[in-house]
Design an enzyme around this catalytic site. Structure first.
Site, PDB file in Angstrom:
ATOM      1  N   HIS A  76       0.839  -1.192   0.000  1.00  0.00           N
ATOM      2  CA  HIS A  76       0.000   0.000   0.000  1.00  0.00           C
ATOM      3  C   HIS A  76       0.874   1.243   0.000  1.00  0.00           C
ATOM      4  CE1 HIS A  76       0.901  -0.489   4.333  1.00  0.00           C
ATOM      5  NE2 HIS A  76       0.933   0.838   4.311  1.00  0.00           N
ATOM      6  N   ASP A 160       6.467  16.895   4.988  1.00  0.00           N
ATOM      7  CA  ASP A 160       7.118  16.725   3.681  1.00  0.00           C
ATOM      8  C   ASP A 160       7.230  15.228   3.412  1.00  0.00           C
ATOM      9  OD1 ASP A 160       8.403  17.223   1.311  1.00  0.00           O
ATOM     10  OD2 ASP A 160      10.380  17.507   2.227  1.00  0.00           O
ATOM     11  N   HIS A 164       5.645   6.219  -0.613  1.00  0.00           N
ATOM     12  CA  HIS A 164       6.346   5.007  -1.029  1.00  0.00           C
ATOM     13  C   HIS A 164       5.487   3.779  -0.767  1.00  0.00           C
ATOM     14  CE1 HIS A 164       7.155   5.310   3.286  1.00  0.00           C
ATOM     15  NE2 HIS A 164       7.288   3.989   3.281  1.00  0.00           N
TER      16      HIS A 164
END
Length: 221
Positions: A76, A160, A164
């Site tokens: 995910h 920030d 991934h």
């Protein structure tokens, strides 16, 4: 004893035992309490056969640096941190998510940059594929999810974020062993993998929220 079935209490079969030996020695970021439901908003990724072949190449190579590395079984991309919801908050939380996310369309990301991560308390290390294209759309989604979290006075996502897909993990802070030479060699494997440019261009079709053992899906238009 407190009577069973009070509002806000999970059903007895939904109670969670906190035994780290049952999940590979992983340590909770916060202690489990009855009526508190660990909640996470994310984009689910269904791995194709070619992706699993690439995963096997990467993990087997990385194990020469960290033998305890384990491949992820599900994949995910996170849109929130793991936060704690009271049981009676789940329904209004999900309803608010559904309203805020209803206008979003399907979109593509490219996740092709190998990167090493550790969790906040340094109890686990991960190898992931960082997004190199599609960042703007992900930030728009996070902005809406953050809005819902703020309604419930919950922690928002990182300021920030490095978006991934985690591929493998191990217990402890072993980033030093995986960065440098290992990371460069893993990136070479990704870059040289047949059709990696096509394979790692991912279309997101739904957002999902997991709260305890409950799953809620929000299809993108």
């Amino acid at each position: 004893p407190v009577p069973a079935g009070l509002p806000g209490d999970p059903d007895p079969e939904e109670a969670v035992s906190d035994d780290s030996s049952r999940h590979g020695g992983r340590v909770r970021g916060f202690p489990h309490e009855r009526g508190n439901w660990a909640t996470h908003v994310y984009l689910p990724y269904t791995a194709q056969e070619e992706f699993l072949e690439l995963l096997e190449l990467l993990v087997s190579h990385a194990r020469s640096f960290v033998p305890s590395l384990a491949a992820m079984e599900e994949f995910h991309l996170s849109l929130s941190q793991c936060v704690v919801l009271r049981y009676h908050w789940i329904e209004p939380f999900v309803r608010s998510l559904r309203e805020r996310l209803a206008a979003f369309h399907r979109f593509y990301c490219v996740a092709d940059q190998v990167k090493v991560y550790t969790n906040q308390n340094k109890t686990r290390t991960f190898i992931g594929l960082e997004v190199s294209a599609g960042h703007f759309q992900l930030l728009e989604l996070v902005s809406e999810v953050d809005g819902v979290l703020e309604e419930f006075d919950l922690p928002t996502f990182y300021k920030d974020p490095s978006f991934h897909i985690s591929l493998a993990w191990c217990v402890g802070d072993l980033a030093g062993r995986l960065e440098g030479q290992c990371l460069r060699e893993l990136q070479d494997i990704v870059d040289g993998f047949e059709e990696s440019a096509f394979l790692l261009r991912i279309q997101w079709e739904q957002i999902r929220c997991k709260s305890g053992n409950k799953y809620f899906s929000f299809p993108l238009r």
